[in-house]
Design a protein around this motif. Structure first.
Motif, PDB file in Angstrom:
ATOM      1  N   GLY A  91       1.410   9.691  -5.711  1.00 15.76           N
ATOM      2  CA  GLY A  91       1.700  11.095  -5.386  1.00 15.76           C
ATOM      3  C   GLY A  91       1.847  11.420  -3.919  1.00 15.76           C
ATOM      4  N   SER A  92       1.582  10.501  -3.022  1.00 18.41           N
ATOM      5  CA  SER A  92       1.748  10.779  -1.596  1.00 18.41           C
ATOM      6  C   SER A  92       3.231  10.979  -1.283  1.00 18.41           C
ATOM      7  CB  SER A  92       1.188   9.630  -0.754  1.00 18.41           C
ATOM      8  OG  SER A  92      -0.209   9.512  -0.941  1.00 18.41           O
ATOM      9  N   ARG A  93       3.530  11.972  -0.414  1.00 16.20           N
ATOM     10  CA  ARG A  93       4.919  12.313  -0.145  1.00 16.20           C
ATOM     11  C   ARG A  93       5.306  12.231   1.324  1.00 16.20           C
ATOM     12  NH1 ARG A  93       5.540  10.755  -4.145  1.00 16.20           N
ATOM     13  NH2 ARG A  93       6.218  11.689  -6.100  1.00 16.20           N
TER      14      ARG A  93
ATOM     15  N   THR B   6      -5.647 -12.741  -4.861  1.00 14.06           N
ATOM     16  CA  THR B   6      -5.473 -11.395  -5.400  1.00 14.06           C
ATOM     17  C   THR B   6      -3.982 -11.088  -5.497  1.00 14.06           C
ATOM     18  OG1 THR B   6      -7.560 -10.629  -4.437  1.00 14.06           O
ATOM     19  CG2 THR B   6      -5.954  -8.948  -5.051  1.00 14.06           C
ATOM     20  N   THR B   7      -3.523 -10.748  -6.673  1.00 15.12           N
ATOM     21  CA  THR B   7      -2.121 -10.396  -6.860  1.00 15.12           C
ATOM     22  C   THR B   7      -1.916  -8.917  -6.549  1.00 15.12           C
ATOM     23  OG1 THR B   7      -2.454  -9.863  -9.185  1.00 15.12           O
ATOM     24  CG2 THR B   7      -1.871 -12.144  -8.650  1.00 15.12           C
ATOM     25  N   ALA B   8      -0.647  -8.517  -6.450  1.00 13.36           N
ATOM     26  CA  ALA B   8      -0.329  -7.129  -6.112  1.00 13.36           C
ATOM     27  C   ALA B   8      -0.914  -6.156  -7.137  1.00 13.36           C
ATOM     28  CB  ALA B   8       1.184  -6.951  -6.003  1.00 13.36           C
ATOM     29  N   GLY B   9      -0.707  -6.455  -8.419  1.00 11.95           N
ATOM     30  CA  GLY B   9      -1.204  -5.548  -9.453  1.00 11.95           C
ATOM     31  C   GLY B   9      -2.716  -5.431  -9.463  1.00 11.95           C
ATOM     32  N   THR B  10      -3.389  -6.575  -9.337  1.00 14.44           N
ATOM     33  CA  THR B  10      -4.861  -6.556  -9.314  1.00 14.44           C
ATOM     34  C   THR B  10      -5.367  -5.841  -8.071  1.00 14.44           C
ATOM     35  OG1 THR B  10      -4.970  -8.629 -10.541  1.00 14.44           O
ATOM     36  CG2 THR B  10      -6.926  -7.997  -9.301  1.00 14.44           C
ATOM     37  N   GLY B  11      -4.712  -6.091  -6.931  1.00 13.15           N
ATOM     38  CA  GLY B  11      -5.156  -5.494  -5.684  1.00 13.15           C
ATOM     39  C   GLY B  11      -5.061  -3.983  -5.687  1.00 13.15           C
TER      40      GLY B  11
ATOM     41  N   ASP C 238      -7.752   1.441  -6.102  1.00 12.08           N
ATOM     42  CA  ASP C 238      -8.044   2.698  -6.790  1.00 12.08           C
ATOM     43  C   ASP C 238      -9.521   2.788  -7.179  1.00 12.08           C
ATOM     44  OD1 ASP C 238      -5.406   3.361  -6.565  1.00 12.08           O
ATOM     45  OD2 ASP C 238      -4.883   2.939  -8.656  1.00 12.08           O
ATOM     46  N   ALA C 239     -10.052   1.677  -7.699  1.00  9.34           N
ATOM     47  CA  ALA C 239     -11.450   1.686  -8.140  1.00  9.34           C
ATOM     48  C   ALA C 239     -12.395   1.878  -6.963  1.00  9.34           C
ATOM     49  CB  ALA C 239     -11.762   0.374  -8.866  1.00  9.34           C
TER      50      ALA C 239
ATOM     51  N   THR D 156       0.832  -1.204   0.000  1.00 14.66           N
ATOM     52  CA  THR D 156       0.000   0.000   0.000  1.00 14.66           C
ATOM     53  C   THR D 156       0.866   1.254   0.000  1.00 14.66           C
ATOM     54  OG1 THR D 156      -1.742  -1.186   1.193  1.00 14.66           O
ATOM     55  CG2 THR D 156      -1.823   1.218   1.237  1.00 14.66           C
ATOM     56  N   ALA D 157       1.927   1.253   0.817  1.00 15.31           N
ATOM     57  CA  ALA D 157       2.811   2.416   0.883  1.00 15.31           C
ATOM     58  C   ALA D 157       3.444   2.699  -0.476  1.00 15.31           C
ATOM     59  CB  ALA D 157       3.892   2.179   1.936  1.00 15.31           C
ATOM     60  N   ARG D 158       3.948   1.671  -1.143  1.00 15.68           N
ATOM     61  CA  ARG D 158       4.566   1.859  -2.455  1.00 15.68           C
ATOM     62  C   ARG D 158       3.550   2.426  -3.456  1.00 15.68           C
ATOM     63  NH1 ARG D 158       6.379  -3.550  -1.290  1.00 15.68           N
ATOM     64  NH2 ARG D 158       8.568  -3.566  -0.602  1.00 15.68           N
ATOM     65  N   HIS D 159       2.332   1.896  -3.401  1.00 14.10           N
ATOM     66  CA  HIS D 159       1.305   2.346  -4.340  1.00 14.10           C
ATOM     67  C   HIS D 159       0.909   3.793  -4.085  1.00 14.10           C
ATOM     68  CE1 HIS D 159      -1.928   2.052  -7.197  1.00 14.10           C
ATOM     69  NE2 HIS D 159      -2.826   2.380  -6.279  1.00 14.10           N
ATOM     70  N   LEU D 160       0.780   4.165  -2.821  1.00 18.21           N
ATOM     71  CA  LEU D 160       0.390   5.546  -2.514  1.00 18.21           C
ATOM     72  C   LEU D 160       1.475   6.530  -2.942  1.00 18.21           C
ATOM     73  CD1 LEU D 160      -1.262   5.143   1.021  1.00 18.21           C
ATOM     74  CD2 LEU D 160      -2.358   5.221  -1.219  1.00 18.21           C
TER      75      LEU D 160
END
Length: 436
Positions: free
Chosen positions: A32-34, A205-210, A215-216, A24-28
Motif C-alpha cells: 500500500g505504500s505510494r 532466505t528466499t524473496a518470498g520467505t524474507g 511483515d511478521a 523491499t520497495a516492491r513489497h512495500l
C-alpha cells in the motif's frame, strides 16, 4: 505495543536500487505504500534502476531514485530536505570479507560507514519517522567466518534499535542471514553455494520467505530480531559454537566417546608406511577442498594450484579449516589456507602436525651438545678426559674424509676444526664446558 503498517507519507530506502532494496520497495508498494525515495550511490544510473522505477510506477506508486552518499551528513540532509519522511528502511551495506589479521583500517572503515554512520545520521535527521527499520545481519549475533568488520557494523544497528526503543522511538533491527535473491552483496549463487549455506547451519532466505518474515517482525514488539531459519545440525560437532546456540547444539565429540576400535586419522597415518603418509594427507586435503567448492571429485583440485585460483575466498578458506580440523582433531589457525597456499603445501603442514618426523642422527648429536653446553658441570674430570679422546678421534677422522676437498662458505667452522691441532681442540672443549 505491536507496530502497525504505515502506508502514508514517503518511504525512504537506502540501498534502494540494490537487490534487497528493490525487493523491499516492491513489497512495500504491494502493501500500500505510494511514495518512495530510493537512495543509492549510482542513483538513476545504477544497474536496474530504470526498470525498477517503471515497475513501481506501473503498480501505482510515485517513486524517485536519487544519487546520494548516505555516509555524508550534508548530502543526506540535502536528499531528504523538504520531504515528509514517515518510514525509514536502512538496507544499504558494504562487504569486505577477510580473516581478522587482514582487516586493516582501510578495509574496516567503509563497512562501518555504510551501516553504522549512515544509521546514526538517519536517526539524527529524521526524529519524527514513525517506522525506523534497520537491515542488520545475523553475523552480529552469531558471528560468521571472515566478517569481523561486518559483524561490528551490524552490532551497532542492533544497539541503535534498542537505544531508540528505550527512548520510546520506533525501531526494528532485523538480523538477516544470507539471502538468495540472485544479486546484491551475495551475488548470483551457484548450486554449490546453496549447498554450502545449507551445511553452514544458516539456510538461505528466499524473496518470498524474507518478505513474510519482514511483515511478521514489523507486527511484533521486539526492537531486534533474527528472522530466518537456523539448522542446528550445521553447527553440531563444531569446536566453536555461537554462544546463543550452545543450549541447542551438541559440542564436538571427545576422543573418549569414540566407538570402541575407532582409529583416528592420525592413528591411521602412523600405521602406514612412511612413503604413503604424505599422499594420504594430500588426498584428504584435496577431497575436503573439493567438497567446500562443490566440485564433484577431488581430481578438480590440483595439488600445486593456489587455493585462490581454485576459487577460495576468506569464507571458504575458514570452512576448509573447520573441516580439516574436524577430520584431524588438530586445532588449526583461521589463516591456514593463506599461510599454506596450495593443497600440497597445506598437506605437508598437516602431515608434520599429525606425524612429526623422527629426529635424525644429526639432530640427536646436536641435542647432546646442547645439553652439554647448558650444563657444563655435569661431567666429572674423568668423563671430560674420555670425551676429549673420543672427540679428538672423531674430528681427526672427519679431517681425513675431507682431505683434498675445498670447503664451501657454509663449512668454514668445520674446516677450522679439521685444521686444528689436538691441543687446540682440547682447549676449545675445555672453554666450552667451563663457560657459564
Amino acid at each position: 505495543m505491536p507496530r502497525e503498517w504505515d502506508a502514508e507519507g514517503t518511504v525512504l530506502i537506502t540501498g534502494g536500487t540494490g537487490a534487497l532494496g528493490a525487493l523491499t520497495a516492491r513489497h512495500l508498494v504491494a502493501r500500500g505504500s505510494r511514495d518512495l525515495l530510493l537512495l543509492s550511490r549510482g542513483g538513476p544510473a545504477a544497474p536496474g534502476a530504470e526498470e525498477l522505477l517503471s515497475e513501481l510506477r506501473a503498480a501505482g506508486a510515485h517513486a524517485e531514485v536519487v544519487a546520494c552518499d548516505i555516509t555524508d551528513a550534508e548530502a543526506l540532509a540535502e536528499a531528504v530536505r523538504g520531504r515528509r519522511i514517515t518510514s525509514v528502511f536502512h538496507v544499504a551495506g558494504v562487504l569486505d570479507d577477510g580473516v581478522a589479521t587482514t582487516l586493516t583500517p582501510d578495509r574496516v572503515r567503509p563497512v562501518l560507514a555504510a551501516k553504522a554512520t549512515a544509521a546514526r545520521l538517519l536517526h539524527e535527521l529524521l526524529p519524527d519517522a514513525r517506522e525506523f527499520v534497520l537491515y542488520s545481519s545475523v553475523s552480529a549475533a552469531l558471528g560468521t567466518p571472515g566478517q569481523g568488520n561486518y559483524a561490528a557494523a551490524n552490532a551497532y544497528l542492533d544497539a541503535l534499535a534498542r537505544h531508540r526503543h528505550t527512548r520510546g522511538l520506533p525501531a526494528l533491527s532485523l538480523g538477516w542471514g544470507p539471502w538468495d535473491v540472485g544479486a546484491g552483496m551475495t551475488g548470483a549463487l551457484t548450486e554449490a553455494d546453496r549447498e554450502r549455506a545449507a551445511r553452514s547451519g544458516l539456510p538461505l532466505t528466499t524473496a518470498g520467505t524474507g518478505t513474510a518474515l519482514l511483515d511478521a517482525a514489523m507486527a511484533g514488539a521486539d526492537p531486534a530480531v533474527l528472522p530466518g531459519a537456523v539448522d542446528v545440525a550445521g553447527f553440531t560437532g563444531r569446536e566453536e559454537v555461537p554462544h546463543l546456540l550452545r543450549g541447542l547444539v551438541r559440542g564436538p565429540r571427545r576422543a573418549a566417546a569414540s566407538p570402541a576400535g575407532e582409529v583416528s586419522f592420525a592413528g591411521r597415518l602412523r600405521a602406514l608406511p612412511a612413503g604413503e603418509r604424505a599422499l594420504t594427507v594430500l588426498e584428504r586435503v584435496r577431497a575436503e577442498a573439493a567438497a567446500v567448492l562443490g566440485f564433484p571429485t577431488a581430481d578438480a583440485v590440483e595439488k600445486d594450484r593456489p587455493f585462490k585460483e581454485l576459487g577460495f575466498d576468506s569464507l571458504t578458506a575458514v570452512e576448509l579449516r573447520n573441516r580439516l580440523g574436524a577430520v584431524t582433531g588438530v586445532r588449526l589457525p583461521a589463516t591456514l589456507v593463506f599461510d599454506h597456499p596450495t593443497p600440497e603445501a597445506l598437506a605437508e603442514r598437516l602431515g608434520a602436525e599429525l606425524v612429526p618426523p623422527e629426529p635424525g642422527a644429526a639432530d640427536a648429536l646436536t641435542a647432546g651438545l646442547d645439553a652439554l653446553e647448558a650444563s657444563p658441570d655435569a661431567l666429572s674430570p674423568g668423563e671430560r678426559s674420555r670425551l676429549r679422546v673420543r672427540l679428538s678421534a672423531l674430528l681427526a677422522r672427519w679431517a681425513d674424509d675431507q682431505a683434498g676437498q675445498e670447503p664451501d662458505d657454509t663449512e668454514d667452522r668445520d674446516a677450522d676444526l679439521a685444521a686444528a691441532t689436538e691441543e687446540d681442540i682440547f682447549a676449545l672443549i675445555d672453554s666450552e664446558l667451563e663457560s657459564p
